[in-house]
Design a protein around this motif. Structure first.
Motif, mmCIF file in Angstrom:
data_model
loop_
_atom_site.group_PDB
_atom_site.id
_atom_site.type_symbol
_atom_site.label_atom_id
_atom_site.label_comp_id
_atom_site.label_asym_id
_atom_site.label_seq_id
_atom_site.Cartn_x
_atom_site.Cartn_y
_atom_site.Cartn_z
ATOM 1 N N GLU A 1 37.278 54.259 34.699
ATOM 2 C CA GLU A 1 36.271 54.797 35.623
ATOM 3 C C GLU A 1 35.104 53.850 35.862
ATOM 4 O OE1 GLU A 1 37.041 59.568 34.850
ATOM 5 O OE2 GLU A 1 35.411 58.544 33.787
ATOM 6 N N ALA B 1 30.124 56.627 36.275
ATOM 7 C CA ALA B 1 31.353 56.745 37.062
ATOM 8 C C ALA B 1 31.056 57.234 38.478
ATOM 9 C CB ALA B 1 32.326 57.704 36.376
ATOM 10 N N VAL C 1 35.242 61.159 41.437
ATOM 11 C CA VAL C 1 35.020 61.411 40.022
ATOM 12 C C VAL C 1 34.495 62.826 39.782
ATOM 13 C CG1 VAL C 1 33.770 60.661 37.967
ATOM 14 C CG2 VAL C 1 34.536 58.984 39.637
#
Length: 297
Positions: free
Chosen positions: A221, A285, A293
């Motif tokens: 991420e 992220a 995300v």
């Protein structure tokens, strides 16, 4: 790992990405069990001459399985979207260095301490128990086998926990636990009692699982989808050389130089401090790719 994460529910990225990580303890269970059998059924001379080669030769079969799996799996929907829009990176390695330098440093440093701790707790232990403690090789192998078997369950559990509490929270908890345990680990080994040795190893590998379970999603991420494979691979693999490959050698040198395991424990803690630094500097992220995300990541 990335394929596993991107093919699954975005709200369960930590859990999904942790499953390839289970390959490490699964491999240890298979390899350690085989080494234990060979060690118990062969003389030291035969084991050192050719017995130790058997697990490595058998591992060649896994290469064929991996090749078959990779040939049949499709690209993830996330990467397919990138490919369809023509946004694929033309020179991904250079673009990672230009667009994600902070993420690359974070990925690299976040893995260092995890690997140093792991190889100290699972590889150096075998050397230390046999020489200077003078115990049979099977004692360490069996302790690692028990801890690795427990990790088969713990890694997905900690990956799932990171979906609820956040990657850094769970990861850092493992870092702190491993740093504290590094100073209790060797005194327990020195009791020469198998229950105490098993306890030392199991607790150490529980702490490792808390770091390694969410590690996959954490590192992935850090990078956008179009550069995720190159960015995660660069940080992850280079750190494996610096951290994991050198850890047992450095531990041996430190013990030889100082004649105390405290030096080895300090080395582990310093490496874990590097990992804590990597967690601290990691970009959010949501900043990397907010549209993809989930909120708990």
């Amino acid at each position: 790992m990335i394929i596993s994460m991107e093919h699954g529910d975005p709200r369960r990225r930590g859990f999904n990405a942790s499953w390839p990580q289970v390959g490490v303890p699964a491999g240890y269970v298979l390899a350690t069990a085989l080494l234990a059998v060979l060690s118990a059924t062969m003389s030291d001379a035969a084991f050192l001459s050719w017995g130790w080669r058997v697990p490595f030769l058998l591992s060649g079969l896994l290469v064929l399985v991996g090749f078959w799996v990779r040939r049949r799996i499709t690209e993830s929907p996330e990467f397919a979207d990138v490919a369809n829009t023509g946004a694929k990176a033309k020179m991904p390695l250079l673009e990672v260095l230009r667009e994600h330098p902070r993420a690359l440093i974070s990925a690299f440093t976040a893995r260092i301490g995890v690997d140093v701790a792991f190889y100290t707790f699972t590889a150096y232990i075998l050397v230390y128990l046999k020489d200077p403690l003078g115990l049979d090789r099977s004692v360490g192998l069996n302790a690692v086998l028990i801890g690795s078997a427990l990790q088969l369950v713990l890694m997905p559990a900690f990956g799932a926990l990171s979906d609820r509490l956040g990657r850094r929270t769970v990861y850092l908890g493992g870092v702190v636990a491993a740093a504290i345990w590094a100073f209790a680990f060797f005194p327990l080994l020195e009791t020469k009692s198998f229950p105490m040795i098993a306890l030392a190893t199991v607790v150490a590998l529980v702490a490792h699982a808390a770091m390694y379970g969410p590690q996959a999603a954490f590192i992935a991420e850090l990078f956008s989808t179009r550069l995720r494979y190159s960015g995660a691979s660069m940080g992850y693999q280079v750190a494996g050389i610096v951290g994991g490959a050198l850890a047992p050698i450095i531990a041996l040198k430190l013990f030889d130089a100082f004649q105390t395991t405290v030096a080895v424990s300090v080395y582990v803690v310093i490496a874990l401090a590097v990992t804590a630094f990597g967690l601290a500097i990691a970009p959010s992220a949501h900043d990397v790719e907010p549209a993809r995300v989930p909120l708990q990541a």
